[in-house]
Design a protein around this motif. Sequence first.
Motif, PDB file in Angstrom:
ATOM      1  N   LEU A   1       0.855  -1.190   0.000  1.00 47.73           N
ATOM      2  CA  LEU A   1       0.000   0.000   0.000  1.00 47.73           C
ATOM      3  C   LEU A   1       0.881   1.226   0.000  1.00 47.73           C
ATOM      4  CD1 LEU A   1      -2.132  -0.896   3.153  1.00 47.73           C
ATOM      5  CD2 LEU A   1      -2.823  -1.261   0.789  1.00 47.73           C
ATOM      6  N   ASN A   2       0.446   2.266  -0.698  1.00 47.49           N
ATOM      7  CA  ASN A   2       1.110   3.558  -0.584  1.00 47.49           C
ATOM      8  C   ASN A   2       0.420   4.360   0.511  1.00 47.49           C
ATOM      9  OD1 ASN A   2       3.109   3.500  -2.553  1.00 47.49           O
ATOM     10  ND2 ASN A   2       1.588   3.862  -4.159  1.00 47.49           N
ATOM     11  N   VAL A   3       1.205   4.852   1.458  1.00 42.35           N
ATOM     12  CA  VAL A   3       0.622   5.705   2.505  1.00 42.35           C
ATOM     13  C   VAL A   3       1.458   6.974   2.636  1.00 42.35           C
ATOM     14  CG1 VAL A   3      -0.474   3.898   3.901  1.00 42.35           C
ATOM     15  CG2 VAL A   3       1.934   4.482   4.299  1.00 42.35           C
ATOM     16  N   LYS A   4       0.795   7.989   3.143  1.00 43.87           N
ATOM     17  CA  LYS A   4       1.473   9.282   3.310  1.00 43.87           C
ATOM     18  C   LYS A   4       1.798   9.485   4.786  1.00 43.87           C
ATOM     19  CE  LYS A   4      -1.019  12.930   2.940  1.00 43.87           C
ATOM     20  NZ  LYS A   4      -2.027  13.773   2.367  1.00 43.87           N
ATOM     21  N   ILE A   5       2.947  10.062   5.063  1.00 46.69           N
ATOM     22  CA  ILE A   5       3.254  10.425   6.449  1.00 46.69           C
ATOM     23  C   ILE A   5       2.482  11.708   6.757  1.00 46.69           C
ATOM     24  CG2 ILE A   5       5.068  11.061   8.091  1.00 46.69           C
ATOM     25  CD1 ILE A   5       7.000   9.376   6.409  1.00 46.69           C
ATOM     26  N   ALA A   6       1.403  11.541   7.524  1.00 46.94           N
ATOM     27  CA  ALA A   6       0.520  12.681   7.804  1.00 46.94           C
ATOM     28  C   ALA A   6       1.045  13.499   8.983  1.00 46.94           C
ATOM     29  CB  ALA A   6      -0.893  12.184   8.111  1.00 46.94           C
ATOM     30  N   ALA A   7       1.776  12.851   9.887  1.00 42.97           N
ATOM     31  CA  ALA A   7       2.348  13.569  11.042  1.00 42.97           C
ATOM     32  C   ALA A   7       3.542  12.782  11.551  1.00 42.97           C
ATOM     33  CB  ALA A   7       1.302  13.731  12.144  1.00 42.97           C
ATOM     34  N   LYS A   8       4.473  13.504  12.146  1.00 42.18           N
ATOM     35  CA  LYS A   8       5.655  12.849  12.711  1.00 42.18           C
ATOM     36  C   LYS A   8       6.144  13.714  13.861  1.00 42.18           C
ATOM     37  CE  LYS A   8      10.396  11.556  11.537  1.00 42.18           C
ATOM     38  NZ  LYS A   8      11.509  11.756  10.623  1.00 42.18           N
ATOM     39  N   ARG A   9       6.354  13.104  15.024  1.00 43.06           N
ATOM     40  CA  ARG A   9       6.856  13.906  16.147  1.00 43.06           C
ATOM     41  C   ARG A   9       7.605  13.026  17.128  1.00 43.06           C
ATOM     42  NH1 ARG A   9       3.248  13.584  20.658  1.00 43.06           N
ATOM     43  NH2 ARG A   9       1.360  12.470  20.064  1.00 43.06           N
ATOM     44  N   PRO A  10       8.578  13.628  17.822  1.00 43.29           N
ATOM     45  CA  PRO A  10       9.277  12.854  18.858  1.00 43.29           C
ATOM     46  C   PRO A  10       8.361  12.645  20.057  1.00 43.29           C
ATOM     47  CG  PRO A  10      10.087  15.122  18.789  1.00 43.29           C
ATOM     48  CD  PRO A  10       9.066  15.004  17.699  1.00 43.29           C
ATOM     49  N   ILE A  11       8.401  11.443  20.646  1.00 43.72           N
ATOM     50  CA  ILE A  11       7.560  11.209  21.828  1.00 43.72           C
ATOM     51  C   ILE A  11       8.384  10.727  23.025  1.00 43.72           C
ATOM     52  CG2 ILE A  11       5.366  10.858  20.652  1.00 43.72           C
ATOM     53  CD1 ILE A  11       5.845   7.832  20.873  1.00 43.72           C
ATOM     54  N   ALA A  12       9.661  10.493  22.828  1.00 45.28           N
ATOM     55  CA  ALA A  12      10.570  10.130  23.932  1.00 45.28           C
ATOM     56  C   ALA A  12      11.968  10.196  23.338  1.00 45.28           C
ATOM     57  CB  ALA A  12      10.266   8.730  24.459  1.00 45.28           C
ATOM     58  N   THR A  13      12.965  10.088  24.190  1.00 40.31           N
ATOM     59  CA  THR A  13      14.339  10.104  23.668  1.00 40.31           C
ATOM     60  C   THR A  13      14.504   8.978  22.649  1.00 40.31           C
ATOM     61  OG1 THR A  13      15.166  10.998  25.727  1.00 40.31           O
ATOM     62  CG2 THR A  13      16.769   9.844  24.339  1.00 40.31           C
ATOM     63  N   ASP A  14      14.935   9.328  21.445  1.00 38.77           N
ATOM     64  CA  ASP A  14      15.195   8.373  20.366  1.00 38.77           C
ATOM     65  C   ASP A  14      13.962   7.650  19.850  1.00 38.77           C
ATOM     66  OD1 ASP A  14      17.867   8.912  20.206  1.00 38.77           O
ATOM     67  OD2 ASP A  14      18.476   7.291  21.548  1.00 38.77           O
ATOM     68  N   ILE A  15      12.785   8.147  20.152  1.00 33.59           N
ATOM     69  CA  ILE A  15      11.561   7.501  19.637  1.00 33.59           C
ATOM     70  C   ILE A  15      10.694   8.552  18.962  1.00 33.59           C
ATOM     71  CG2 ILE A  15       9.462   6.193  20.212  1.00 33.59           C
ATOM     72  CD1 ILE A  15      10.917   5.123  22.672  1.00 33.59           C
ATOM     73  N   CYS A  16      10.297   8.280  17.715  1.00 30.07           N
ATOM     74  CA  CYS A  16       9.358   9.189  17.053  1.00 30.07           C
ATOM     75  C   CYS A  16       8.085   8.427  16.687  1.00 30.07           C
ATOM     76  CB  CYS A  16       9.968   9.871  15.837  1.00 30.07           C
ATOM     77  SG  CYS A  16      10.390   8.786  14.492  1.00 30.07           S
ATOM     78  N   LEU A  17       7.000   9.185  16.654  1.00 34.60           N
ATOM     79  CA  LEU A  17       5.693   8.622  16.325  1.00 34.60           C
ATOM     80  C   LEU A  17       5.320   9.074  14.919  1.00 34.60           C
ATOM     81  CD1 LEU A  17       3.182   7.105  17.606  1.00 34.60           C
ATOM     82  CD2 LEU A  17       2.228   9.380  17.971  1.00 34.60           C
ATOM     83  N   LEU A  18       4.925   8.128  14.078  1.00 32.55           N
ATOM     84  CA  LEU A  18       4.505   8.462  12.720  1.00 32.55           C
ATOM     85  C   LEU A  18       3.035   8.112  12.550  1.00 32.55           C
ATOM     86  CD1 LEU A  18       7.655   8.130  12.316  1.00 32.55           C
ATOM     87  CD2 LEU A  18       7.112   7.536   9.968  1.00 32.55           C
ATOM     88  N   GLU A  19       2.305   9.066  11.975  1.00 27.59           N
ATOM     89  CA  GLU A  19       0.920   8.790  11.604  1.00 27.59           C
ATOM     90  C   GLU A  19       0.880   8.601  10.096  1.00 27.59           C
ATOM     91  OE1 GLU A  19      -1.986  11.577  13.007  1.00 27.59           O
ATOM     92  OE2 GLU A  19      -3.417  10.975  11.464  1.00 27.59           O
ATOM     93  N   LEU A  20       0.396   7.449   9.658  1.00 22.83           N
ATOM     94  CA  LEU A  20       0.348   7.120   8.236  1.00 22.83           C
ATOM     95  C   LEU A  20      -1.102   7.142   7.777  1.00 22.83           C
ATOM     96  CD1 LEU A  20       2.772   4.045   8.432  1.00 22.83           C
ATOM     97  CD2 LEU A  20       3.351   6.437   7.978  1.00 22.83           C
ATOM     98  N   SER A  21      -1.364   7.799   6.652  1.00 21.47           N
ATOM     99  CA  SER A  21      -2.747   7.836   6.162  1.00 21.47           C
ATOM    100  C   SER A  21      -2.773   7.408   4.704  1.00 21.47           C
ATOM    101  CB  SER A  21      -3.332   9.240   6.328  1.00 21.47           C
ATOM    102  OG  SER A  21      -2.608  10.139   5.524  1.00 21.47           O
TER     103      SER A  21
END
Length: 320
Positions: free
Chosen positions: A5-25
């Motif tokens: 599937l092709n998805v777009k990175i709708a949001a990306k932000r750090p949520i802890a040291t060395d960890i980022c959260l990606l929202e894919l839509s």
Amino acid sequence: MPNLLNVKIAAKRPIATDICLLELSSVSGEPLPSFSAGAHIDVHVSNGVVRQYSLCNAVGQDHRYLIAVLREPESRGGSSAIHDKLGVGDVIEISEPRNNFPLAKPGDKVLLLAGGIGITPLLCMAGRLHQSRAPFELHYCARSIDRMAFREYLATCDYREQVHFHFDDGDENQRLNLEKVLPALGSKSDIYVCGPSGFIDWALKAAQAGGIPSDRLHREYFSAPPVASGPNDAFEIVVASTGQTLTVPADRSAANVLIEAGVPLAVSCEEGICGSCITGVLEGIPDHRDAVFTDEEREGGDRFTPCCSRAKSARLVLDL
Ligand code: FES
């Protein structure tokens, strides 16, 4: 072969040291395929690099997938590329969700044990258990508070009283003590463990010593744990649908040999943790070297992972 599937990175932000959260839509606007708690997706990062990430958003959300990515200290193009090179608006390929770590029908209390980034599938499970009003406890262990993803959410959510935080750098009294937690479980309790292999092995050993039957212990590894295995011998595989017989030399995997011969086979992690390559076995005895199957599934002997497993018999007939 699985659909990508092709998805777009709708949001990306750090949520802890060395960890980022990606929202894919979804790129097309169509709903994304549904998933169950414990599912993961393959993320095709770049140049053939594929990594597996658990879905941590709520089951039933079809407008997005959430994944949390830990920057691995020795990353060579997987997690570091996601952290450093991918950004909001980028389109990436992913697989449809797959689940090797599903929730069984709850018996008594469910115990969720997370080590570090192993919180990701368990976060989704906790939400699902809360929604279905099943009794559960979540114990979340991390090296320190700054490395704990989703802490704020877990400390304030509706089921916060069932969540217990443990820090390696905190005082002794708050550390996870399974000898105290396990006796409070009923005889039909399930335990789900996810995290580094040392954490999983420690928790499983304690649970076994506490008398929890092995069919109630569920685990998911993020990297291949050491597997006790004998020397590699060559063996034959037969593709049942065509009768094609192929030799797997001692220094190659059955997956490599099958793909080279043009047999369609989905392969992702290539180290026995994702389950993409699971193939039916019609005859012969597999030598399981993966971390996907439970002891019962191994004893069944009717499936194997050609990316890393081998054969105890001279020949395996595969349901391909
Ligand atoms: S490719 Fe992941 S288990 Fe075989």
